[in-house]
Design an enzyme around this catalytic site. Sequence first.
Site, mmCIF file in Angstrom:
data_model
loop_
_atom_site.group_PDB
_atom_site.id
_atom_site.type_symbol
_atom_site.label_atom_id
_atom_site.label_comp_id
_atom_site.label_asym_id
_atom_site.label_seq_id
_atom_site.Cartn_x
_atom_site.Cartn_y
_atom_site.Cartn_z
ATOM 1 N N ASN A 23 2.960 -7.190 1.346
ATOM 2 C CA ASN A 23 3.997 -6.173 1.771
ATOM 3 C C ASN A 23 4.528 -6.746 3.106
ATOM 4 O OD1 ASN A 23 3.690 -4.594 -0.228
ATOM 5 N ND2 ASN A 23 2.382 -3.067 0.918
ATOM 6 N N CYS A 116 8.248 6.418 -9.255
ATOM 7 C CA CYS A 116 7.302 5.293 -9.702
ATOM 8 C C CYS A 116 5.981 6.048 -9.985
ATOM 9 C CB CYS A 116 7.285 4.292 -8.837
ATOM 10 S SG CYS A 116 6.152 4.439 -7.528
ATOM 11 N N ASP A 304 -2.712 2.905 0.898
ATOM 12 C CA ASP A 304 -2.961 1.836 0.155
ATOM 13 C C ASP A 304 -4.383 1.576 -0.104
ATOM 14 O OD1 ASP A 304 -0.160 1.532 -0.287
ATOM 15 O OD2 ASP A 304 -0.120 -0.167 0.638
HETATM 16 N N1 EPU Z 1 10.436 8.511 2.314
HETATM 17 C C1 EPU Z 1 11.242 9.342 2.289
HETATM 18 N N2 EPU Z 1 12.549 8.655 2.201
HETATM 19 C C2 EPU Z 1 12.889 7.529 2.680
HETATM 20 C C3 EPU Z 1 11.789 6.677 2.405
HETATM 21 C C4 EPU Z 1 10.506 7.076 2.479
HETATM 22 O O1 EPU Z 1 11.266 10.527 2.028
HETATM 23 O O2 EPU Z 1 14.031 7.101 2.570
HETATM 24 C C5 EPU Z 1 8.850 9.058 2.384
HETATM 25 C C6 EPU Z 1 8.168 8.402 0.922
HETATM 26 O O3 EPU Z 1 8.263 9.421 -0.284
HETATM 27 C C7 EPU Z 1 6.774 8.725 1.434
HETATM 28 C C8 EPU Z 1 6.820 8.282 2.904
HETATM 29 O O4 EPU Z 1 8.077 8.450 3.306
HETATM 30 O O5 EPU Z 1 6.416 9.858 1.226
HETATM 31 C C9 EPU Z 1 6.528 6.816 3.277
HETATM 32 O O6 EPU Z 1 6.810 6.056 2.256
HETATM 33 P P1 EPU Z 1 7.392 4.410 2.747
HETATM 34 O O7 EPU Z 1 9.076 4.550 2.748
HETATM 35 O O8 EPU Z 1 6.758 4.151 4.075
HETATM 36 O O9 EPU Z 1 6.985 3.770 1.723
HETATM 37 P P2 EPU Z 1 7.558 2.150 1.055
HETATM 38 O O10 EPU Z 1 8.082 1.495 2.265
HETATM 39 O O11 EPU Z 1 8.232 2.560 -0.026
HETATM 40 C C10 EPU Z 1 5.601 0.731 1.609
HETATM 41 C C11 EPU Z 1 4.705 -0.519 1.015
HETATM 42 C C12 EPU Z 1 3.716 0.573 0.004
HETATM 43 C C13 EPU Z 1 2.752 1.642 0.812
HETATM 44 C C14 EPU Z 1 3.852 2.397 1.645
HETATM 45 C C15 EPU Z 1 2.937 3.528 2.821
HETATM 46 C C16 EPU Z 1 5.943 -2.055 0.570
HETATM 47 C C17 EPU Z 1 6.651 -3.170 -0.164
HETATM 48 N N3 EPU Z 1 5.423 -1.054 0.076
HETATM 49 O O12 EPU Z 1 6.280 1.382 0.870
HETATM 50 O O13 EPU Z 1 2.648 -0.311 -0.706
HETATM 51 O O14 EPU Z 1 2.010 2.486 -0.175
HETATM 52 O O15 EPU Z 1 4.831 1.593 2.558
HETATM 53 O O16 EPU Z 1 2.384 2.734 3.524
HETATM 54 O O17 EPU Z 1 5.822 -2.432 1.864
HETATM 55 C C18 EPU Z 1 1.429 -1.057 -2.361
HETATM 56 O O18 EPU Z 1 1.358 -2.121 -1.733
HETATM 57 O O19 EPU Z 1 0.581 -0.793 -3.347
HETATM 58 C C19 EPU Z 1 2.177 -0.052 -1.985
HETATM 59 C C20 EPU Z 1 2.746 0.988 -2.745
#
Ligand code: EPU
Length: 438
Positions: A23, A116, A304
């Site tokens: 990540n 997802c 995670d």
């Molecule tokens: N959210 C919103 N709106 C947005 C963006 C996020 O409501 O525009 C919400 C999401 O639905 C969630 C929360 O905010 O409830 C946090 O989500 P976040 O955006 O932080 O997740 P992400 O950026 O999509 C990354 C990691 C994930 C990890 C999460 C949380 C990467 C590529 N992915 O996802 O990693 O679980 O942060 O720490 O960095 C994994 O590696 O298995 C994985 C899923």
Amino acid sequence: MDRLLISGGRKLRGVVRLSGSKNAALPTMAATLLSPGRHRLRSVPDLQDVYTMGRLLEHLGAVVTLTDSAALVETSGVEGFEAPYDLVRTMRASVLVLGPLLARYGRARVSLPGGCAIGARPINLHLAGLERMGAEITLDRGYVDARAGRLRGAVIYFDVPTVTGTENLMMAATLARGTTRLENAAREPEVVDLAGALSRAGARIEGAGGSVIEIEGVDELAPLDHTVIPDRIEAGTFMAAVGITGGEVLIEGAEPGHLDAVIAKLGEAGIAFQAADGGLRVTGPERPRACNLKTMPYPGFPTDMQAQFMALMSIAEGTSVIRETIFENRFMHVAELKRMGAEISIDGSVATVKGVRSLSAAPLMATDLRASASLIIAALSVRGETTIDRIYHLDRGYERIDEKLRSLGAWVERIEPDSGRSGPFLVQRVGDEGRGHL
Ligand code: EPU
């Protein structure tokens, strides 16, 4: 489809080296779109998601060469601006090209990721932030179509701290006119790593790692030259595996400063940690103790690591209550753990785990990346043979985990049904190209 065959009951012992963080590698690869030239990234893990990002960059016109743990990305020929559905649907992190493309080319068309396995995962906060910076965004047949002249600095408040949202807007802001202030930003080490990579290329970023990040836009950046941080989730996964089997393992490359919450909770469960040369020595208890857990944005306990922690709690002494606050559907491993004899009940976002003395072997199905890791951990505690199907999820995010576990004395085998034989780990390939020039 490959399967894993695990015959557990052996204590893990020895030394294991962490790979670079998935990540952290993915946003850094996306950031190469911010400047023309030859970018050099080291400690890039050998993973399916890294191939997918490489393919996406090539689709946009970059030349990507993946050598052993490094990525060379030549971006001078980039002229595309579309991230197609076929790539985005296999990897949500594809959305990370949105900010860089818009900042550098004034145009980006990125397929909407959709939900997802672990939740709805909207990108509304990414889009609202870019709009505040002057982008015009429309949704057109499943695509986000974004256009802008030069982006302008803005104050952007995130309703919830979003990791890739913070990264996308931070990247976009590096080339904007004026200063951008990201409030309630994600504080994850991967955000800090990206900020470091961008700063060394000439970006002006302050406050990464805190909840307010200020970025003063510059006219251009130099190519990136960066070494990705070790994977803290891989570290935590090995810690939980050592915890469930007993035994003692030196995890090389583990960065204790990135793992405070994980070390605190695993410590509460009875796992001992000792700083050692170049890493952390981890010692498992006779039997883990139950403890309660709530997932939180960093520096809280990472979502995670929730599935892996639950596997450990399933054989702990006592009852633990695990609350998932980040994703609404991240208990997919529960049904599989129950098939192994775990006593877990779910009420909305809360799982109650009544520790049993031991689990039993069963044929299992992996449902997402961290669920796969949780099932491996559970299987390592069981004396019989457990098979885990659909481990392509695992190959998205863990580099050679079966090989690494074998080197610690575990009996883990990968079975390739096509060849009708079992064999050592084979790197999952992208099309026929494999690792090398994509
Ligand atoms: N959210 C919103 N709106 C947005 C963006 C996020 O409501 O525009 C919400 C999401 O639905 C969630 C929360 O905010 O409830 C946090 O989500 P976040 O955006 O932080 O997740 P992400 O950026 O999509 C990354 C990691 C994930 C990890 C999460 C949380 C990467 C590529 N992915 O996802 O990693 O679980 O942060 O720490 O960095 C994994 O590696 O298995 C994985 C899923």
